[in-house]
Design a protein around this motif. Structure first.
Motif, PDB file in Angstrom:
ATOM      1  N   SER B  43       0.842  -1.216   0.000  1.00  0.00           N
ATOM      2  CA  SER B  43       0.000   0.000   0.000  1.00  0.00           C
ATOM      3  C   SER B  43       0.868   1.255   0.000  1.00  0.00           C
ATOM      4  O   SER B  43       0.567   2.224  -0.703  1.00  0.00           O
ATOM      5  CB  SER B  43      -0.891   0.037   1.246  1.00  0.00           C
ATOM      6  N   ALA B  44       1.940   1.224   0.796  1.00  0.00           N
ATOM      7  CA  ALA B  44       2.794   2.417   0.886  1.00  0.00           C
ATOM      8  C   ALA B  44       3.562   2.655  -0.417  1.00  0.00           C
ATOM      9  O   ALA B  44       3.675   3.794  -0.878  1.00  0.00           O
ATOM     10  CB  ALA B  44       3.765   2.266   2.050  1.00  0.00           C
ATOM     11  N   VAL B  45       4.079   1.582  -1.007  1.00  0.00           N
ATOM     12  CA  VAL B  45       4.831   1.735  -2.268  1.00  0.00           C
ATOM     13  C   VAL B  45       3.901   2.226  -3.374  1.00  0.00           C
ATOM     14  O   VAL B  45       4.286   3.042  -4.214  1.00  0.00           O
ATOM     15  CB  VAL B  45       5.515   0.404  -2.657  1.00  0.00           C
ATOM     16  N   ARG B  46       2.657   1.738  -3.344  1.00  0.00           N
ATOM     17  CA  ARG B  46       1.681   2.188  -4.356  1.00  0.00           C
ATOM     18  C   ARG B  46       1.462   3.701  -4.271  1.00  0.00           C
ATOM     19  O   ARG B  46       1.210   4.358  -5.268  1.00  0.00           O
ATOM     20  CB  ARG B  46       0.350   1.463  -4.131  1.00  0.00           C
ATOM     21  N   LEU B  47       1.602   4.255  -3.043  1.00  0.00           N
ATOM     22  CA  LEU B  47       1.428   5.701  -2.865  1.00  0.00           C
ATOM     23  C   LEU B  47       2.710   6.479  -3.166  1.00  0.00           C
ATOM     24  O   LEU B  47       2.781   7.685  -2.928  1.00  0.00           O
ATOM     25  CB  LEU B  47       0.970   6.001  -1.433  1.00  0.00           C
ATOM     26  N   GLU B  66       9.942   6.188   3.250  1.00  0.00           N
ATOM     27  CA  GLU B  66      10.227   7.615   3.032  1.00  0.00           C
ATOM     28  C   GLU B  66       9.603   8.066   1.726  1.00  0.00           C
ATOM     29  O   GLU B  66       9.669   7.353   0.711  1.00  0.00           O
ATOM     30  CB  GLU B  66      11.740   7.868   2.995  1.00  0.00           C
ATOM     31  N   ASP B  67       9.006   9.233   1.780  1.00  0.00           N
ATOM     32  CA  ASP B  67       8.516   9.884   0.565  1.00  0.00           C
ATOM     33  C   ASP B  67       9.675  10.724   0.037  1.00  0.00           C
ATOM     34  O   ASP B  67      10.057  11.710   0.663  1.00  0.00           O
ATOM     35  CB  ASP B  67       7.309  10.767   0.913  1.00  0.00           C
ATOM     36  N   SER B  72       9.523  13.128   4.042  1.00  0.00           N
ATOM     37  CA  SER B  72       8.744  12.742   5.222  1.00  0.00           C
ATOM     38  C   SER B  72       8.780  11.223   5.358  1.00  0.00           C
ATOM     39  O   SER B  72       8.939  10.503   4.366  1.00  0.00           O
ATOM     40  CB  SER B  72       7.306  13.233   5.102  1.00  0.00           C
ATOM     41  N   ARG B  73       8.654  10.747   6.578  1.00  0.00           N
ATOM     42  CA  ARG B  73       8.770   9.310   6.819  1.00  0.00           C
ATOM     43  C   ARG B  73       7.546   8.767   7.543  1.00  0.00           C
ATOM     44  O   ARG B  73       6.848   9.492   8.249  1.00  0.00           O
ATOM     45  CB  ARG B  73      10.021   9.013   7.650  1.00  0.00           C
ATOM     46  N   MET B  74       7.321   7.487   7.335  1.00  0.00           N
ATOM     47  CA  MET B  74       6.245   6.808   8.051  1.00  0.00           C
ATOM     48  C   MET B  74       6.803   5.498   8.602  1.00  0.00           C
ATOM     49  O   MET B  74       7.542   4.802   7.911  1.00  0.00           O
ATOM     50  CB  MET B  74       5.087   6.519   7.084  1.00  0.00           C
TER      51      MET B  74
END
Lengths: 187, 191
Positions: B43-47, B66-67, B72-74
């Protein structure tokens, strides 16, 4: 820019360089999820036993190949050899060995089938393939086909849409090759 | 082969097949956290985020993203609370989930302020969900706000337990992130 800002920028570059193998694994999990294959673990199976074998430069990920006519699961092992440090990254790039293993699982119950399987088990024990060739191995009810390759991670990560396409082609090409080898073992 | 032997073999085959079925159920129960974690990564990579950290010992997992566009990081920490079939049948697949967001800060005062807060956070009851704490990574200059929650994993894995609902996972994580950023940015202005 403040001194702390400059230090942070330098440190950040280093962190991203060190994380290229994780970025590669993340992209791979995403691409295989598009095929409908969920990730089922971050372990490696050795002689039927799953062991956690993930370190700083070694990644192990397993997938369940749902709805595939031949494959039951897929295991990917990425072992990073260079590029974690600035010097090695500049000199030789981010080289790694990538092993992809396909598994066929036969839930055999008929005693006649079990006897036949032992015959093919013994034939494969002494085969040692070279890098790039497919190795077939039997472990109880599973038959594995493994292919290894030396790759340059930079061709696949942080390279935009082209990098993602390269990775997809590498994954699907290898999976097709393994499936072709394994289909004769599927009962 | 006599008729009697065939009958014995039929019972044998049935016993083996039933065992495989039960083994499959037990195997799935131990893998639910891994399936869920894989879905979080996907899900995160898709974003558009990059997975930059992955640690797993089989039951406790930690991932960091990381974006690259804004740095920014999650972070996402997952601990399966019911990793056996028996526990899962009784309570469902529950897991401790800790979601965090991180901002790169170049102001040493703000970093130090968060670091002091993190020291105080160490004395807070950590097993209670819903408590936002701050954490500072002095070496890379990130400040994180994180919140522990308890999630029921089967709600995200479809009827079969093998088909994650990627949209739902992404949406629930995003809702947490929005609130955490609001808290983090508010604290950074006050620091």
């Amino acid at each position: 820019m403040s001194l702390l800002g400059m230090v942070n920028k330098f440190k950040h570059k280093g962190e991203i360089r060190e994380s290229k193998d994780e970025i590669f694994i993340g992209e791979m999990i995403y691409l295989l999820s598009l095929t409908g294959w969920p990730c089922i673990g971050f372990t490696r199976k050795i002689m039927g036993v799953e062991v956690t074998a993930t370190g700083a430069d070694l990644q192990n990920v397993r997938f369940r190949t749902l709805n595939d006519p031949v494959l039951y699961s897929l295991h990917v092992r990425l072992d990073r050899k260079s590029g974690s440090g600035a010097l090695s990254a500049a000199l030789v790039g981010s080289k790694a060995t990538l092993y992809i293993t396909g598994e066929v699982k036969n839930h055999l119950a008929d005693p006649d089938d079990l006897v036949n399987q032992w015959a093919t088990d013994i034939k494969n024990i002494l085969k040692f393939p070279l890098m790039g060739q497919v190795k077939v191995n039997h472990e109880l009810n599973s038959i594995f086909a493994e292919k290894g390759a030396v790759i340059d991670i930079d061709q696949y990560v942080l390279a935009g849409e082209q990098g993602r396409n390269n990775l997809n082609a590498l994954l699907m090409g290898t999976v097709n090759e393994l499936r072709e080898v394994l289909k004769k073992y599927k009962k | 082969m006599t008729g009697q032997t065939e009958a014995y073999e039929a019972v044998f085959v049935d016993l083996v097949q039933k065992s495989w079925k039960m083994f499959g159920e037990m195997d799935h129960a131990t893998r639910v956290d891994d399936i869920f974690l894989g879905a979080v990564i996907s899900s995160a990579v898709r974003l558009g985020r990059c997975l930059i950290d992955l640690e797993s010992d089989g039951t406790s997992h930690f991932v960091r993203f990381e974006d690259m566009s804004n740095r920014s990081r999650m972070t996402f920490r997952l601990q399966h609370l019911t990793p056996t079939l028996m526990a899962a049948k009784a309570q469902g697949h529950q897991a401790n989930v800790t979601i965090g967001v991180g901002r790169l800060v170049s102001d040493l005062g703000k970093l130090w302020g968060a670091f002091k807060q993190e020291f105080k956070s160490a004395f807070v009851m950590q097993d209670e969900p819903g408590i936002v704490t701050l954490d500072a990574d002095m070496s890379s200059g990130y400040i994180y706000a994180q919140i522990p929650l308890i999630w029921r994993l089967e709600e995200y894995l479809g009827d079969s337990g093998w088909q994650p609902d990627y949209d739902k996972i992404a949406s629930h994580i995003y809702c947490c992130e929005v609130s955490l950023y609001k808290y983090l940015d508010g604290r950074l202005k006050l620091a």
